[in-house]
Design a protein around this motif. Structure first.
Motif, PDB file in Angstrom:
ATOM      1  N   ALA A 174      38.669  15.860  57.516  1.00 45.48           N
ATOM      2  CA  ALA A 174      37.316  15.375  57.227  1.00 45.48           C
ATOM      3  C   ALA A 174      36.752  16.095  56.020  1.00 45.48           C
ATOM      4  N   LYS A 175      35.941  15.391  55.275  1.00 44.64           N
ATOM      5  CA  LYS A 175      35.262  15.966  54.118  1.00 44.64           C
ATOM      6  C   LYS A 175      33.776  16.099  54.423  1.00 44.64           C
ATOM      7  N   VAL A 176      33.221  17.249  54.106  1.00 46.75           N
ATOM      8  CA  VAL A 176      31.781  17.488  54.266  1.00 46.75           C
ATOM      9  C   VAL A 176      31.236  17.844  52.889  1.00 46.75           C
ATOM     10  N   GLU A 177      30.544  16.912  52.290  1.00 44.23           N
ATOM     11  CA  GLU A 177      30.060  17.112  50.932  1.00 44.23           C
ATOM     12  C   GLU A 177      29.004  18.202  50.871  1.00 44.23           C
ATOM     13  N   ASN A 178      28.072  18.185  51.836  1.00 51.14           N
ATOM     14  CA  ASN A 178      27.003  19.186  51.884  1.00 51.14           C
ATOM     15  C   ASN A 178      27.386  20.253  52.904  1.00 51.14           C
ATOM     16  N   THR A 179      28.042  21.307  52.448  1.00 46.21           N
ATOM     17  CA  THR A 179      28.515  22.342  53.366  1.00 46.21           C
ATOM     18  C   THR A 179      27.382  23.179  53.957  1.00 46.21           C
ATOM     19  N   ASP A 180      26.149  23.000  53.479  1.00 50.63           N
ATOM     20  CA  ASP A 180      25.016  23.730  54.049  1.00 50.63           C
ATOM     21  C   ASP A 180      24.746  23.333  55.494  1.00 50.63           C
ATOM     22  N   VAL A 181      25.252  22.163  55.923  1.00 50.49           N
ATOM     23  CA  VAL A 181      25.012  21.706  57.296  1.00 50.49           C
ATOM     24  C   VAL A 181      25.975  22.368  58.277  1.00 50.49           C
ATOM     25  N   LEU A 182      26.957  23.098  57.795  1.00 50.78           N
ATOM     26  CA  LEU A 182      27.941  23.736  58.665  1.00 50.78           C
ATOM     27  C   LEU A 182      27.451  25.105  59.116  1.00 50.78           C
ATOM     28  N   VAL A 183      27.687  25.401  60.398  1.00 50.60           N
ATOM     29  CA  VAL A 183      27.264  26.672  60.989  1.00 50.60           C
ATOM     30  C   VAL A 183      28.471  27.321  61.646  1.00 50.60           C
TER      31      VAL A 183
END
Length: 258
Positions: A174-183
């Motif tokens: 999976a790709k997460v463009e906005n990595t700020d949402v990851l905790v």
């Protein structure tokens, strides 16, 4: 109130926090797929500004001194770590910094999807593909991947799980463009509350026989930890000085005046 005492105390606490963050980075310098954290600080506003007090309560000198420092919101660096060749055909390395493997985790008794950069895949006693932390690897439909235990498997460059020369299923990359949402959730896992921020990729290219090294620079982390220790020690010394000044004011100057 000794205002300087409180300012120095805030410096001790925030720099002890920085020590913990940098020490954790250093401890994970050899952890596969680990991403280092930043320990940012922010200036605290003077109390009169923070509590929106009236001008007759505000003190110009104290307002100019400020309110000390606070720990800012934590950040994680998702820079790409170097790929290390292992020669194990069940290991995979992700060559794009915003791509992740999906694994199954538990939260409040329910199954949830977590993301990770750790590509060290193996088979457990039940035939499920798992990571070293025991979490089951998911396919593109968020289902745990089950293979036949009696037959070896390997991962193709397209992310396919192969047995006897045939593709059984495909790993979810999976790709997460906005990595700020990851905790961070420990054990190399990242939580993502909104799965719509995750793009399940159809066409991927992974590197079998490789794993991603930790993205931590040990020298930088060590120097950061030393600097944080010096800052905490310096503020602790200032607390001692303030304590000495108060002792002199009460027990020496006060006695002379009396």
């Amino acid at each position: 109130m000794n205002y300087g005492l409180y300012l120095s105390a805030s410096g001790v606490l925030t720099n002890m926090y920085r020590q913990d963050v940098f020490a954790n980075n250093l401890a994970n310098a050899d952890t596969a797929g680990f991403k280092p954290d930043f320990a940012d600080l922010m200036q605290r506003a003077p109390e009169a500004t923070e509590k929106n007090l009236s001008f007759d309560v505000s003190q110009q000198l104290l307002d100019r001194l400020g309110g000390g420092v606070l720990a800012a919101a934590g950040r994680t660096s998702f820079k790409q770590g170097a790929l290390k060749h292992t020669g194990i055909n069940t290991d995979i390395g992700l060559s794009q910094p915003k791509q992740f493997l999906a694994v199954e985790d538990q939260e409040n008794g329910a199954d949830v999807v977590r993301l990770t950069r750790d590509g060290r895949i193996s088979m457990n006693s039940e035939g499920y593909l798992v990571l070293p932390n025991g979490k089951r690897v998911l396919d593109q439909s968020d289902k745990p991947i089950l293979v036949e235990r009696a037959r070896p498997f390997f991962i193709s460059p397209a992310g396919e799980v192969m047995q006897d020369g045939q593709a059984i299923t495909k790993l979810q990359v999976a790709k997460v463009e906005n990595t700020d949402v990851l905790v961070k959730r420990g054990s190399g896992l990242f939580a993502i509350d909104d799965l719509n921020q995750r793009e399940v990729l159809e066409n991927v290219l992974v590197k079998p026989g490789f794993i991603e090294n930790s993205a931590v620079d040990p020298i930088t982390s060590l120097m950061n930890m030393i600097n944080a220790t010096k800052a905490a020690t310096g503020n602790a010394k200032m607390i001692q000085y303030h304590d000495t000044f108060m002792d002199r004011a009460v027990n020496t100057l006060g006695r002379v005046t009396a």
